[in-house]
Design a protein around this motif. Structure first.
Motif, PDB file in Angstrom:
ATOM      1  N   MET A   1      27.600 -26.022  19.341  1.00  0.00           N
ATOM      2  CA  MET A   1      28.059 -24.891  19.269  1.00  0.00           C
ATOM      3  C   MET A   1      26.294 -25.007  18.631  1.00  0.00           C
ATOM      4  O   MET A   1      25.822 -25.475  18.258  1.00  0.00           O
ATOM      5  N   ASN A   2      25.984 -24.227  19.062  1.00  0.00           N
ATOM      6  CA  ASN A   2      24.908 -23.808  18.540  1.00  0.00           C
ATOM      7  C   ASN A   2      24.549 -23.113  16.479  1.00  0.00           C
ATOM      8  O   ASN A   2      25.481 -22.220  16.344  1.00  0.00           O
ATOM      9  N   ARG A   3      23.869 -23.591  16.683  1.00  0.00           N
ATOM     10  CA  ARG A   3      23.990 -23.876  14.497  1.00  0.00           C
ATOM     11  C   ARG A   3      22.425 -22.479  14.301  1.00  0.00           C
ATOM     12  O   ARG A   3      21.641 -22.547  14.903  1.00  0.00           O
ATOM     13  N   LEU A   4      22.746 -22.067  13.264  1.00  0.00           N
ATOM     14  CA  LEU A   4      22.105 -20.879  12.772  1.00  0.00           C
ATOM     15  C   LEU A   4      21.152 -22.286  10.845  1.00  0.00           C
ATOM     16  O   LEU A   4      22.792 -22.066  10.333  1.00  0.00           O
ATOM     17  N   HIS A   5      20.331 -22.238  11.041  1.00  0.00           N
ATOM     18  CA  HIS A   5      19.792 -22.546   9.778  1.00  0.00           C
ATOM     19  C   HIS A   5      18.893 -20.947   9.286  1.00  0.00           C
ATOM     20  O   HIS A   5      18.263 -20.942   9.601  1.00  0.00           O
ATOM     21  N   LEU A   6      19.579 -21.411   7.757  1.00  0.00           N
ATOM     22  CA  LEU A   6      19.311 -20.238   7.034  1.00  0.00           C
ATOM     23  C   LEU A   6      18.173 -21.182   5.728  1.00  0.00           C
ATOM     24  O   LEU A   6      18.502 -21.650   5.211  1.00  0.00           O
ATOM     25  N   MET A   7      16.790 -20.435   6.082  1.00  0.00           N
ATOM     26  CA  MET A   7      15.227 -21.422   5.623  1.00  0.00           C
ATOM     27  C   MET A   7      15.020 -20.435   4.029  1.00  0.00           C
ATOM     28  O   MET A   7      14.857 -18.733   4.447  1.00  0.00           O
ATOM     29  N   THR A   8      14.848 -20.519   2.793  1.00  0.00           N
ATOM     30  CA  THR A   8      14.324 -19.935   2.079  1.00  0.00           C
ATOM     31  C   THR A   8      13.102 -19.782   1.530  1.00  0.00           C
ATOM     32  O   THR A   8      12.445 -20.668   2.673  1.00  0.00           O
ATOM     33  N   THR A   9      12.414 -18.323   1.723  1.00  0.00           N
ATOM     34  CA  THR A   9      10.995 -18.377   1.991  1.00  0.00           C
ATOM     35  C   THR A   9       9.893 -18.914   1.085  1.00  0.00           C
ATOM     36  O   THR A   9       8.886 -18.989   0.702  1.00  0.00           O
ATOM     37  N   GLY A  10      10.397 -18.839  -0.161  1.00  0.00           N
ATOM     38  CA  GLY A  10       9.641 -19.023  -1.751  1.00  0.00           C
ATOM     39  C   GLY A  10       9.109 -17.972  -2.126  1.00  0.00           C
ATOM     40  O   GLY A  10       7.890 -18.192  -3.366  1.00  0.00           O
ATOM     41  N   GLN A  11      10.161 -16.933  -1.739  1.00  0.00           N
ATOM     42  CA  GLN A  11       9.296 -15.353  -2.539  1.00  0.00           C
ATOM     43  C   GLN A  11      10.722 -14.346  -2.723  1.00  0.00           C
ATOM     44  O   GLN A  11      10.134 -13.582  -3.113  1.00  0.00           O
ATOM     45  N   GLN A  12      11.525 -15.329  -3.045  1.00  0.00           N
ATOM     46  CA  GLN A  12      12.505 -14.866  -4.088  1.00  0.00           C
ATOM     47  C   GLN A  12      12.781 -15.592  -4.976  1.00  0.00           C
ATOM     48  O   GLN A  12      12.246 -16.953  -4.851  1.00  0.00           O
ATOM     49  N   GLY A  13      13.273 -14.856  -6.235  1.00  0.00           N
ATOM     50  CA  GLY A  13      13.212 -15.651  -6.948  1.00  0.00           C
ATOM     51  C   GLY A  13      15.119 -16.561  -7.292  1.00  0.00           C
ATOM     52  O   GLY A  13      15.398 -16.310  -6.356  1.00  0.00           O
ATOM     53  N   ARG A  14      15.090 -16.999  -8.013  1.00  0.00           N
ATOM     54  CA  ARG A  14      16.248 -18.193  -8.904  1.00  0.00           C
ATOM     55  C   ARG A  14      17.214 -17.715  -8.985  1.00  0.00           C
ATOM     56  O   ARG A  14      18.221 -18.092  -8.131  1.00  0.00           O
ATOM     57  N   GLU A  15      16.681 -16.588  -9.509  1.00  0.00           N
ATOM     58  CA  GLU A  15      18.494 -15.694  -9.720  1.00  0.00           C
ATOM     59  C   GLU A  15      18.810 -15.110  -7.941  1.00  0.00           C
ATOM     60  O   GLU A  15      19.855 -15.248  -8.104  1.00  0.00           O
ATOM     61  N   THR A  16      17.783 -14.102  -7.780  1.00  0.00           N
ATOM     62  CA  THR A  16      18.316 -13.776  -6.559  1.00  0.00           C
ATOM     63  C   THR A  16      18.433 -15.119  -5.803  1.00  0.00           C
ATOM     64  O   THR A  16      19.664 -14.488  -4.427  1.00  0.00           O
ATOM     65  N   LEU A  17      18.040 -16.132  -5.394  1.00  0.00           N
ATOM     66  CA  LEU A  17      18.541 -16.908  -3.994  1.00  0.00           C
ATOM     67  C   LEU A  17      20.158 -17.352  -4.890  1.00  0.00           C
ATOM     68  O   LEU A  17      21.518 -17.451  -3.717  1.00  0.00           O
TER      69      LEU A  17
END
Length: 198
Positions: A1-17
């Protein structure tokens, strides 16, 4: 199964994440916290809150911060500036370890050192690396063919080209702005998943 990795961008605040990532956790396979400007305390606090909100520890990966990975019990993504894979593997044999690589030599070394997978890129042109030529699909396929551990493609991945990346035999893709910087991240993640499952 192909896996989808989500990486944070360094541009969202902690509360948003902290609000967005629990919603996305069931729509992606891995969530990478790549926040080089956060303190260890900020990372630990965020990770513990995400787990409290239902994100399984096995879906979480922190970049570079071995201390944070060990304290929170999540995986780690090492870079060329991190502690070498073999030293981490010897001390912490049960830890899930990924290594970011940019060449076949680096990928082979990571595999020999005990990495569980490598992340290779950038594959396509991307705004995060302006003026730097992409490595392309041929190079990605060469890495896949010459290694036995999973290879995750990163860099400029979008729904229009994700199938081309997967056609190389890589085990999955990593996406940054293609999900988190979209108007509705959940919808963007579902779009990737839909295309990847065709």
């Amino acid at each position: 199964m192909n896996r989808l990795h989500l990486m944070t961008t360094g541009q969202q605040g902690r509360e948003t994440l902290e609000r967005t990532l629990p919603e996305l956790a069931t729509h992606v396979d891995q969530i990478h916290l790549r926040e080089p400007h956060w303190s260890a305390q900020e990372l630990v606090t965020c990770i513990e809150l995400l787990m409290k909100r239902g994100v399984p520890a096995e879906r979480l990966i922190v970049h570079d911060r071995l201390d944070v990975a060990l304290v929170t019990g999540i995986g780690i993504q090492l870079t060329t500036r991190s502690i070498p894979v073999d030293r981490v593997r010897r001390r912490f044999p049960e830890l899930r370890i990924g290594q970011s690589v940019h060449s076949l030599m680096e990928a082979a070394a990571a595999e020999q050192a005990g990495a569980d997978y490598v992340m290779y890129g950038h594959i396509f042109e991307t705004g995060s690396k302006p003026g730097v030529p992409p490595r392309g699909l041929h190079a990605l396929k060469h890495i896949v063919d010459q290694t036995t551990i999973p290879v995750i493609a990163i860099g400029g991945i979008n729904p229009a080209n994700v199938r081309d990346a997967l056609a190389t035999g890589c085990s999955g893709v990593a996406v940054l702005s293609g999900i988190l910087r979209q108007a509705i991240p959940l919808k963007a993640a579902d779009r990737f998943r839909e295309v990847m499952q065709r």
